[in-house]
Write a protein that holds these residues in place. Structure first.
Motif, PDB file in Angstrom:
ATOM      1  N   GLY A 158      -4.403  -9.733  -3.903  1.00  0.00           N
ATOM      2  CA  GLY A 158      -3.983  -8.883  -2.797  1.00  0.00           C
ATOM      3  C   GLY A 158      -2.820  -7.985  -3.191  1.00  0.00           C
ATOM      4  N   TYR A 159      -2.303  -7.258  -2.199  1.00  0.00           N
ATOM      5  CA  TYR A 159      -1.221  -6.315  -2.463  1.00  0.00           C
ATOM      6  C   TYR A 159      -0.009  -6.601  -1.588  1.00  0.00           C
ATOM      7  CZ  TYR A 159      -4.912  -4.132  -5.040  1.00  0.00           C
ATOM      8  OH  TYR A 159      -5.929  -3.915  -5.941  1.00  0.00           O
ATOM      9  N   ALA A 160       0.111  -7.862  -1.171  1.00  0.00           N
ATOM     10  CA  ALA A 160       1.201  -8.244  -0.279  1.00  0.00           C
ATOM     11  C   ALA A 160       2.561  -8.198  -0.968  1.00  0.00           C
ATOM     12  CB  ALA A 160       0.953  -9.641   0.287  1.00  0.00           C
ATOM     13  N   TYR A 161       2.566  -8.170  -2.312  1.00  0.00           N
ATOM     14  CA  TYR A 161       3.837  -8.175  -3.042  1.00  0.00           C
ATOM     15  C   TYR A 161       4.128  -6.831  -3.707  1.00  0.00           C
ATOM     16  CZ  TYR A 161       3.640 -13.207  -2.309  1.00  0.00           C
ATOM     17  OH  TYR A 161       3.577 -14.453  -1.731  1.00  0.00           O
ATOM     18  N   THR A 162       3.368  -5.810  -3.358  1.00  0.00           N
ATOM     19  CA  THR A 162       3.652  -4.483  -3.903  1.00  0.00           C
ATOM     20  C   THR A 162       4.771  -3.820  -3.104  1.00  0.00           C
ATOM     21  OG1 THR A 162       1.946  -3.511  -2.489  1.00  0.00           O
ATOM     22  CG2 THR A 162       1.290  -4.149  -4.711  1.00  0.00           C
ATOM     23  N   GLY A 163       5.389  -2.825  -3.699  1.00  0.00           N
ATOM     24  CA  GLY A 163       6.384  -2.039  -2.973  1.00  0.00           C
ATOM     25  C   GLY A 163       7.778  -2.118  -3.543  1.00  0.00           C
ATOM     26  N   VAL A 195       0.161   3.449  -5.651  1.00  0.00           N
ATOM     27  CA  VAL A 195       1.076   4.451  -5.096  1.00  0.00           C
ATOM     28  C   VAL A 195       1.385   4.233  -3.616  1.00  0.00           C
ATOM     29  CG1 VAL A 195       1.453   6.923  -4.742  1.00  0.00           C
ATOM     30  CG2 VAL A 195       0.305   6.117  -6.817  1.00  0.00           C
ATOM     31  N   PRO A 196       0.377   4.048  -2.748  1.00  0.00           N
ATOM     32  CA  PRO A 196       0.685   4.072  -1.316  1.00  0.00           C
ATOM     33  C   PRO A 196       1.071   2.735  -0.703  1.00  0.00           C
ATOM     34  CG  PRO A 196      -1.681   4.027  -1.618  1.00  0.00           C
ATOM     35  CD  PRO A 196      -1.073   3.993  -2.996  1.00  0.00           C
ATOM     36  N   PHE A 197       0.850   1.616  -1.409  1.00  0.00           N
ATOM     37  CA  PHE A 197       0.959   0.317  -0.758  1.00  0.00           C
ATOM     38  C   PHE A 197       2.392  -0.212  -0.725  1.00  0.00           C
ATOM     39  CE2 PHE A 197      -3.661  -0.718  -2.137  1.00  0.00           C
ATOM     40  CZ  PHE A 197      -4.135   0.050  -1.095  1.00  0.00           C
ATOM     41  N   VAL A 198       2.738  -0.792   0.406  1.00  0.00           N
ATOM     42  CA  VAL A 198       3.966  -1.570   0.530  1.00  0.00           C
ATOM     43  C   VAL A 198       3.563  -2.903   1.147  1.00  0.00           C
ATOM     44  CG1 VAL A 198       4.520  -0.472   2.759  1.00  0.00           C
ATOM     45  CG2 VAL A 198       6.309  -1.664   1.474  1.00  0.00           C
ATOM     46  N   GLY A 199       3.798  -3.993   0.411  1.00  0.00           N
ATOM     47  CA  GLY A 199       3.308  -5.300   0.816  1.00  0.00           C
ATOM     48  C   GLY A 199       4.154  -5.952   1.896  1.00  0.00           C
ATOM     49  N   LYS A 200       3.495  -6.792   2.692  1.00  0.00           N
ATOM     50  CA  LYS A 200       4.185  -7.482   3.785  1.00  0.00           C
ATOM     51  C   LYS A 200       5.245  -8.452   3.272  1.00  0.00           C
ATOM     52  CE  LYS A 200       0.437  -7.251   7.196  1.00  0.00           C
ATOM     53  NZ  LYS A 200      -0.481  -8.031   8.071  1.00  0.00           N
ATOM     54  N   HIS A 201       5.104  -8.917   2.033  1.00  0.00           N
ATOM     55  CA  HIS A 201       6.067  -9.865   1.479  1.00  0.00           C
ATOM     56  C   HIS A 201       7.116  -9.183   0.599  1.00  0.00           C
ATOM     57  CE1 HIS A 201       3.604 -12.844   3.227  1.00  0.00           C
ATOM     58  NE2 HIS A 201       2.714 -12.962   2.257  1.00  0.00           N
ATOM     59  N   SER A 202       7.133  -7.865   0.603  1.00  0.00           N
ATOM     60  CA  SER A 202       8.116  -7.148  -0.216  1.00  0.00           C
ATOM     61  C   SER A 202       9.396  -6.912   0.572  1.00  0.00           C
ATOM     62  CB  SER A 202       7.545  -5.797  -0.668  1.00  0.00           C
ATOM     63  OG  SER A 202       7.411  -4.918   0.441  1.00  0.00           O
ATOM     64  N   LYS A 203      10.478  -6.693  -0.150  1.00  0.00           N
ATOM     65  CA  LYS A 203      11.742  -6.350   0.499  1.00  0.00           C
ATOM     66  C   LYS A 203      11.677  -4.958   1.121  1.00  0.00           C
ATOM     67  CE  LYS A 203      13.784  -7.347  -3.382  1.00  0.00           C
ATOM     68  NZ  LYS A 203      14.792  -7.505  -4.469  1.00  0.00           N
ATOM     69  N   ALA A 204      10.812  -4.110   0.557  1.00  0.00           N
ATOM     70  CA  ALA A 204      10.701  -2.737   1.056  1.00  0.00           C
ATOM     71  C   ALA A 204       9.984  -2.663   2.403  1.00  0.00           C
ATOM     72  CB  ALA A 204       9.966  -1.871   0.033  1.00  0.00           C
ATOM     73  N   TRP A 205       9.265  -3.718   2.769  1.00  0.00           N
ATOM     74  CA  TRP A 205       8.455  -3.690   3.993  1.00  0.00           C
ATOM     75  C   TRP A 205       9.288  -3.311   5.212  1.00  0.00           C
ATOM     76  CZ3 TRP A 205       3.593  -3.560   5.604  1.00  0.00           C
ATOM     77  CH2 TRP A 205       3.291  -3.938   6.905  1.00  0.00           C
ATOM     78  N   SER A 206      10.432  -3.972   5.375  1.00  0.00           N
ATOM     79  CA  SER A 206      11.253  -3.708   6.563  1.00  0.00           C
ATOM     80  C   SER A 206      11.912  -2.332   6.494  1.00  0.00           C
ATOM     81  CB  SER A 206      12.323  -4.794   6.718  1.00  0.00           C
ATOM     82  OG  SER A 206      13.157  -4.841   5.567  1.00  0.00           O
ATOM     83  N   ASN A 207      12.136  -1.839   5.287  1.00  0.00           N
ATOM     84  CA  ASN A 207      12.783  -0.532   5.145  1.00  0.00           C
ATOM     85  C   ASN A 207      11.904   0.611   5.637  1.00  0.00           C
ATOM     86  OD1 ASN A 207      14.925  -1.856   3.944  1.00  0.00           O
ATOM     87  ND2 ASN A 207      14.207  -1.462   1.850  1.00  0.00           N
ATOM     88  N   PHE A 208      10.595   0.381   5.638  1.00  0.00           N
ATOM     89  CA  PHE A 208       9.675   1.456   6.011  1.00  0.00           C
ATOM     90  C   PHE A 208       8.902   1.138   7.283  1.00  0.00           C
ATOM     91  CE2 PHE A 208      10.314   2.104   1.426  1.00  0.00           C
ATOM     92  CZ  PHE A 208      10.765   3.418   1.460  1.00  0.00           C
ATOM     93  N   ALA A 209       9.497   0.341   8.136  1.00  0.00           N
ATOM     94  CA  ALA A 209       8.876   0.066   9.432  1.00  0.00           C
ATOM     95  C   ALA A 209       8.703   1.373  10.203  1.00  0.00           C
ATOM     96  CB  ALA A 209       9.743  -0.909  10.226  1.00  0.00           C
ATOM     97  N   GLY A 210       7.504   1.589  10.726  1.00  0.00           N
ATOM     98  CA  GLY A 210       7.221   2.816  11.461  1.00  0.00           C
ATOM     99  C   GLY A 210       6.935   4.008  10.576  1.00  0.00           C
ATOM    100  N   LYS A 211       6.863   3.792   9.268  1.00  0.00           N
ATOM    101  CA  LYS A 211       6.627   4.902   8.342  1.00  0.00           C
ATOM    102  C   LYS A 211       5.396   4.633   7.474  1.00  0.00           C
ATOM    103  CE  LYS A 211      11.492   6.184   8.368  1.00  0.00           C
ATOM    104  NZ  LYS A 211      12.757   6.324   7.620  1.00  0.00           N
ATOM    105  N   THR A 212       4.398   4.042   8.115  1.00  0.00           N
ATOM    106  CA  THR A 212       3.126   3.800   7.437  1.00  0.00           C
ATOM    107  C   THR A 212       2.004   4.508   8.188  1.00  0.00           C
ATOM    108  OG1 THR A 212       2.781   1.750   8.674  1.00  0.00           O
ATOM    109  CG2 THR A 212       3.829   1.566   6.511  1.00  0.00           C
ATOM    110  N   LEU A 213       0.978   4.884   7.439  1.00  0.00           N
ATOM    111  CA  LEU A 213      -0.206   5.483   8.049  1.00  0.00           C
ATOM    112  C   LEU A 213      -1.079   4.429   8.709  1.00  0.00           C
ATOM    113  CD1 LEU A 213      -1.159   7.977   5.189  1.00  0.00           C
ATOM    114  CD2 LEU A 213      -0.368   8.606   7.472  1.00  0.00           C
ATOM    115  N   GLU A 214      -1.101   3.241   8.114  1.00  0.00           N
ATOM    116  CA  GLU A 214      -1.867   2.129   8.665  1.00  0.00           C
ATOM    117  C   GLU A 214      -1.441   0.857   7.951  1.00  0.00           C
ATOM    118  OE1 GLU A 214      -6.044   1.854   7.677  1.00  0.00           O
ATOM    119  OE2 GLU A 214      -5.794   3.195   5.959  1.00  0.00           O
TER     120      GLU A 214
END
Length: 510
Positions: A158-163, A195-214
């Protein structure tokens, strides 16, 4: 009724072109659109009542900023010429448009590479990568593409750890030192990023809340929205930092086609309304800023994001994933070649089962001779015969890439997945047959003519339309061992040459 099928083209998916040809490969109508940025729908199909083909292009499928003026060109070609010549002229037409100039292609991008994906998947270990690089270099590979897995200890695909894009130290304890060891072997180092993925388990996930296409739950990741300037800056700065800190030579930028439009409303903080325009800005800035650090940076994109605009952001186009599928790899690499011009067309990574007969394994390489080979096997686990075969065919490819990559390409019978492909220069011609068919090599043969038997059959049949004289003949099997030599007179008519399965015959006329 109308039996119409269509496809959507935009900056990160497909190309706005359609080729209608006869069963003999002659162009009947090739139409192409100049705007490869915005989403367009190309539709072609039979009108049942009249047996006529109905063709259409639908524009403005996605919201874009208000336009006072919109200009684009629809190119129509009805000349009775080979379909591949019409498509070649389409790619030249696109490349000449303002803002469509293709990226420069470094020499290494045109040479065989080793990939870790099918050999390791996510189970990467630095020392094992280095071992495979040493073996791959001996086979003729000049770069390694380290794929998914370097950034996570999870091997669950999966891609939960990307970002975050931090090295998993359990796998690669010192990335810069690891890259340096590969460089010492004489190989370049290319690293994978989604390129586009930010994983739910990444530290970046919370930084980009509301800034995802889906958010794609099955992947455990969200798709970043490039219409936010801070999203683009985060992605670009990540690559810049990796390039400087680890001394990389290139990037495999994956899943670019996942930047799909989902939200219609404008959100405060966005500086673009159009997703394709924002992606164009992102990728243009990526290649510009990376080139400032390393002018010869390599960037790989994968089918289907291999359209005319993608050529200005990247210099390597790879066939879509088709593991152990020689036929699909052949079809996809040739599809890319027909439209990619000077951009390096790469095969999907070659792999096969170690217990396969050596001739069957050789089919994986021979089916992609007109593209740059990528190899992805644990080379130390292959039988010696397989290594001998791979060494021969990669050596053959390097010796003749002046024709295979740069000669005039003639992929015949696309409706049958290109069973015969010919490439030629003024001094050399190569014909590769992938089916039990008669090879017509054409007239005005140059002094060197090579026939590759891309089948498991024993022998090839050629038909000459003129007397071509006496030739020196050398035949090799799939491992490069000499099968026979001698002289042969090739007059007008049919001739059979006993080329072993997946072997090659070289004809030279002094």
């Amino acid at each position: 009724p109308e039996w119409i099928k269509g496809f959507m083209s935009k900056v990160t998916s497909q190309a706005p072109v359609c080729s209608l040809h006869s069963f003999s490969g002659r162009n009947r109508l090739t139409f192409a659109f100049s705007d490869a940025l915005r989403a367009t729908e190309i539709r072609v199909g039979v009108h049942e009542e009249t047996a006529m083909l109905h063709c259409s292009i639908k524009l403005f499928l996605e919201p874009s900023p208000p336009l006072k003026v919109y200009e684009a060109t629809l190119r129509l070609d009805t000349r009775d010429i080979p379909y591949y010549e019409s498509l070649e002229q389409v790619q030249q037409w696109w490349a000449a448009q303002p803002g469509y100039q293709p990226a420069r292609v470094p020499e290494t991008a045109r040479l065989p590479m080793y990939s870790t994906w099918y050999s390791f998947h996510q189970g990467l270990v630095a020392s094992q990568i280095e071992e495979q690089c040493g073996l791959a270099k001996a086979l003729g590979c000049e770069a390694v593409i380290v794929d998914d897995g370097w950034q996570t200890t999870s091997n669950e695909r999966g891609y939960a750890y990307t970002g975050d894009w931090e090295v998993a130290s359990e796998k690669i304890s010192d990335m810069r030192a690891h890259v340096a060891k590969v460089h010492q072997l004489g190989m370049k180092y290319i690293l994978w990023y989604s390129v586009p993925f930010v994983g739910k388990h990444s530290k970046a996930w919370s930084n980009f809340a509301g800034k995802t296409l889906e958010v794609i739950d099955r992947l455990g990741a969200g798709v970043l929205d490039p219409r936010f300037p801070e999203v683009r800056e985060y992605i670009i700065a990540t690559y810049e930092r990796a390039l400087r800190d680890w001394d990389l030579d290139g990037f495999k930028l994956d899943f670019v086609d996942s930047f799909n439009f989902r939200k219609q409303e404008y959100v405060q903080g966005q500086d673009y309304l159009s997703v394709p325009e924002a992606v164009d800005r992102l990728l243009a800035d990526v290649i510009e800023r990376l080139r400032k650090i390393k002018p010869d940076i390599m960037v790989e994109f994968r089918q289907t994001y291999i359209g005319p605009l993608m050529r200005k952001y990247g210099n390597m186009f790879r066939a879509g994933d088709c593991p152990n599928d020689a036929l699909t790899n052949r079809e996809r690499t040739l599809d890319i070649r027909l439209l990619c011009g000077s951009t390096a067309a790469h095969s999907d990574m070659l792999m096969w089962h170690r217990d396969e007969p050596v001739e069957s394994a050789a089919l994986q390489i021979v089916n992609i001779l007109f593209a740059v080979p990528q190899i992805s096997l644990l080379l130390n686990a292959l039988p010696e015969q397989h290594l001998e075969m791979a060494r021969f065919w990669l050596s053959f490819w390097r010796e003749h890439r002046d024709v295979l990559l740069d000669g005039k390409l003639m992929p015949l019978h696309p409706e049958a997945m290109y069973p015969l492909v010919i490439a030629t220069t003024p001094t050399k011609r190569i014909a590769v047959t992938y089916a039990d068919t008669v090879i017509n090599p054409g007239s005005d043969l140059p002094a060197d003519f090579i026939i590759v038997n891309g089948t498991l059959g024993k022998g090839v049949v050629l038909e000459f339309t003129e007397n071509t004289g006496t030739w020196q003949l050398e035949i090799r099997d799939c491992r490069g061992q000499v099968f026979s030599t001698g002289q042969v007179l090739l007059g007008k008519g049919l001739h059979r040459i006993d080329v072993p399965p997946v072997g090659a015959a070289t004809l030279h006329r002094s």
